[in-house]
Design a protein around this motif. Structure first.
Motif, PDB file in Angstrom:
ATOM      1  N   THR A 121       0.820  -1.213   0.000  1.00 22.38           N
ATOM      2  CA  THR A 121       0.000   0.000   0.000  1.00 22.38           C
ATOM      3  C   THR A 121       0.852   1.259   0.000  1.00 22.38           C
ATOM      4  O   THR A 121       0.626   2.195  -0.782  1.00 22.38           O
ATOM      5  N   TYR A 122       1.834   1.297   0.877  1.00 19.02           N
ATOM      6  CA  TYR A 122       2.659   2.501   1.012  1.00 19.02           C
ATOM      7  C   TYR A 122       3.388   2.825  -0.283  1.00 19.02           C
ATOM      8  O   TYR A 122       3.421   3.983  -0.727  1.00 19.02           O
ATOM      9  N   LEU A 124       2.559   1.913  -3.310  1.00 21.57           N
ATOM     10  CA  LEU A 124       1.583   2.355  -4.303  1.00 21.57           C
ATOM     11  C   LEU A 124       1.263   3.837  -4.130  1.00 21.57           C
ATOM     12  O   LEU A 124       1.194   4.593  -5.108  1.00 21.57           O
ATOM     13  N   VAL A 125       1.065   4.266  -2.884  1.00 23.63           N
ATOM     14  CA  VAL A 125       0.714   5.668  -2.623  1.00 23.63           C
ATOM     15  C   VAL A 125       1.830   6.599  -3.069  1.00 23.63           C
ATOM     16  O   VAL A 125       1.600   7.576  -3.793  1.00 23.63           O
ATOM     17  N   HIS A 128       2.388   6.707  -6.903  1.00 23.33           N
ATOM     18  CA  HIS A 128       1.338   7.334  -7.715  1.00 23.33           C
ATOM     19  C   HIS A 128       1.476   8.847  -7.732  1.00 23.33           C
ATOM     20  O   HIS A 128       1.423   9.464  -8.792  1.00 23.33           O
ATOM     21  N   TYR A 252       0.469  -0.322   7.022  1.00 25.49           N
ATOM     22  CA  TYR A 252       0.978   0.578   5.987  1.00 25.49           C
ATOM     23  C   TYR A 252       1.497  -0.157   4.754  1.00 25.49           C
ATOM     24  O   TYR A 252       1.250   0.259   3.623  1.00 25.49           O
ATOM     25  N   TYR A 299       4.164   6.728   9.562  1.00 23.58           N
ATOM     26  CA  TYR A 299       4.703   6.245   8.287  1.00 23.58           C
ATOM     27  C   TYR A 299       6.180   6.566   8.099  1.00 23.58           C
ATOM     28  O   TYR A 299       6.815   6.069   7.159  1.00 23.58           O
ATOM     29  N   SER A 342      -5.085  -2.945  -0.991  1.00 26.61           N
ATOM     30  CA  SER A 342      -3.954  -2.042  -1.231  1.00 26.61           C
ATOM     31  C   SER A 342      -4.174  -1.187  -2.469  1.00 26.61           C
ATOM     32  O   SER A 342      -3.895   0.022  -2.463  1.00 26.61           O
ATOM     33  N   GLY A 346      -4.399   2.699  -2.359  1.00 27.51           N
ATOM     34  CA  GLY A 346      -3.220   3.387  -2.863  1.00 27.51           C
ATOM     35  C   GLY A 346      -3.347   4.024  -4.225  1.00 27.51           C
ATOM     36  O   GLY A 346      -2.583   4.930  -4.555  1.00 27.51           O
ATOM     37  N   ASN A 363      -6.871   6.554   4.043  1.00 29.01           N
ATOM     38  CA  ASN A 363      -5.889   7.355   3.319  1.00 29.01           C
ATOM     39  C   ASN A 363      -6.576   8.606   2.789  1.00 29.01           C
ATOM     40  O   ASN A 363      -7.319   8.547   1.811  1.00 29.01           O
TER      41      ASN A 363
END
Length: 499
Positions: A121-122, A124-125, A128, A252, A299, A342, A346, A363
């Motif tokens: 997930t982290y 991906l965020v 992006h 995360y 994070y 995720s 994300g 998020n």
């Protein structure tokens, strides 16, 4: 796995399958990079990149420089800006795979590590959208890779790579000092301490110092504003950050990866072949303790989990191979569910109208990418009501609003906005000849410095985004104020805000 395999020759880098994972990552991120729109921080980076400096109030210069470079080459659009984030994400996957290889991971382990990293997930965020964490994640991974290569081989020349990565890290976010302290304490406690007994260490420190010097000098000459910002974050959010710290470590990356990085924490104490990596297993809890003491955001420590995933991938796969068919199938289902979650969290895969609720609660960043053109429309409608536009000023509450109006405003006939928030304060104040009226974005709180300096205010508009997304700008009030009680040059220091 024996010590000879890890300490001696390493497995071949799985270039083809890892390359396919990275290529697919690039395609997905690129296809989705234009959805929703700019994030408020990205608008700020665009503005900062157009004002190049060795530092800014709340950050060193690398991320604004990347924003400037990416948009200069690929266009000043969300897609053009996010090419930089995509490239950083791709590089992070490759470096984490190289870390897995350092631990003796073969083709299967490397591919598993690549997929786990790319789909966490982290990652991906931060792959992006362009954020300071986008570069930070890569730089922490590079420091970990160079440090682990140093510990495994004992070749002191790797201190130069550690120093270079650390210097670049200091040019992006000073949180890298926590990583360096964690790894340093880990080596001091668990060894191999011989890596400290070489002049290459001093050379590595010299490289880091040369890269860091302009940034440190800028901060010193401006009164260390980054420390002021960090102190404000700790004062405002420190208690909440401490309460959420441990739970957020579990989510995360992805809950399904928790057993993997826990295996990474345990493996150096059980596997003689990677005993030299015990410093990494010590560094993570050290950094967590430091962040808990400082009230840092949960994070901040997440990039250090990626090398632990690389370290834990092989024992996790060995355990999975020993399990029964039913249990493997169950784990497969859980993994698939976690991957879907995720991606939903994300990446911008759902319509903006569907963001409210659980997705924004987990998020909030996608919500901050919605509605900026409409926000500029609302301000333009309010600006049309302003008399004496030749002497009027648009004053925004925060850097996101100012960045949005700087980007979207000219085509709507809006003048340069001003804001006393973060580095926008350095780019102001308005000229003293602009004596009013003042169009204020955001409510002026009674008793605040602004209420004493800007008077005669009445609301003329309220902004709501068309998608109904509950973000920071939805419901913001726009007021028209008549009088400025002091010249801008005198009022500006009282209006300035660091957080």
């Amino acid at each position: 796995m024996g010590a000879g395999r890890v300490s001696g020759s390493l497995p071949r880098f799985a270039a083809v399958p890892v390359g396919l994972v990275v290529a697919l990552q690039a395609v997905v991120l690129t296809l989705l990079s234009g959805r929703y729109g700019f994030h408020r921080d990205e608008l700020y980076f665009l503005a900062a990149g157009k004002r190049p400096a060795w530092g800014y109030v709340d950050q060193p210069p690398i991320t604004p420089w990347l924003a400037r470079a990416s948009t200069a080459v690929f266009g000043e659009t969300p897609t053009g800006l996010r090419v930089a984030a995509t490239l950083l994400g791709m590089a992070t996957v490759v470096v984490v795979v190289l870390i897995a290889r350092e631990f003796g991971g073969g083709r299967g382990v490397q591919v598993c590590t690549a997929v786990a990293t790319a789909l966490s997930t982290y990652v991906l965020v931060v792959s992006h959208m362009l954020a300071t964490n986008s570069a930070d994640t890569l730089l922490w991974s590079l420091i970990a890779f160079a440090g682990l290569r140093l510990l495994r081989t004992g070749d002191g020349r790797w201190w130069l790579a550690v120093g270079a990565a650390a210097g670049l890290g200091m040019m992006n976010k000073w949180l890298v000092l926590l990583l360096l302290s964690g790894l340093g304490i880990g080596v001091a406690v668990a060894g191999p301490r011989r890596v400290f007994r070489t002049w290459w260490l001093a050379a590595g420190i010299g490289v880091a110092a040369v890269l860091t010097a302009p940034v440190v000098l800028w901060q010193a000459s401006h009164g260390w504003p980054m420390l002021t910002v960090a102190g404000g974050i700790s004062d405002d959010d420190g208690s909440e950050n401490r309460v959420l710290f441990v739970p957020m470590q579990l989510v995360y990356l992805s809950p399904v990866l928790v057993p993997v990085w826990i295996a990474g924490l345990v493996r150096p104490w059980r596997d003689a072949g990677v005993r030299w990596a015990r410093a990494l297993a010590i560094a993570y809890p050290v950094v967590c303790v430091e962040l808990l003491a400082l009230g840092g955001k949960p994070y901040y420590s997440v990039p250090l989990l990626l090398p632990l995933v690389a370290l834990g991938a092989e024992p996790a796969l060995r355990w999975l191979a020993r399990t029964g068919t039913v249990l493997r199938a169950s784990i497969g289902v859980v993994t698939a569910v976690c991957v879907v979650v995720s991606v939903l969290i994300g990446l911008p895969v759902v319509p903006a109208t569907a963001l409210n609720g659980v997705l924004l609660a987990v998020n909030k960043e996608p919500g901050e990418q919605v509605g900026w053109p409409e926000f500029a429309d609302t301000v333009a409608t309010a600006w049309a009501q302003v008399p004496d536009k030749d002497t009027a000023v648009i004053l925004t509450d925060n850097y996101g609003e100012a960045g949005a109006l700087e980007y979207y405003g000219p085509e709507r006939g809006l003048p340069q906005p001003y804001s006393p928030h973060m580095s926008y304060a350095d780019w102001g104040p308005p000229p003293d000849r602009l004596v009013g009226p003042v169009l204020v974005i955001g409510r002026i709180e009674r008793g605040s410095p602004a209420s004493r300096l800007i008077t005669g205010c009445h609301a003329v508009a309220t902004h709501h985004n068309a998608e109904g997304v509950d973000n920071d700008e939805d419901g913001v009030t726009i007021s028209l104020c008549d009088t400025l009680t002091r010249p801008w040059s005198a009022a500006w220091p009282q209006l300035r805000r660091f957080y």
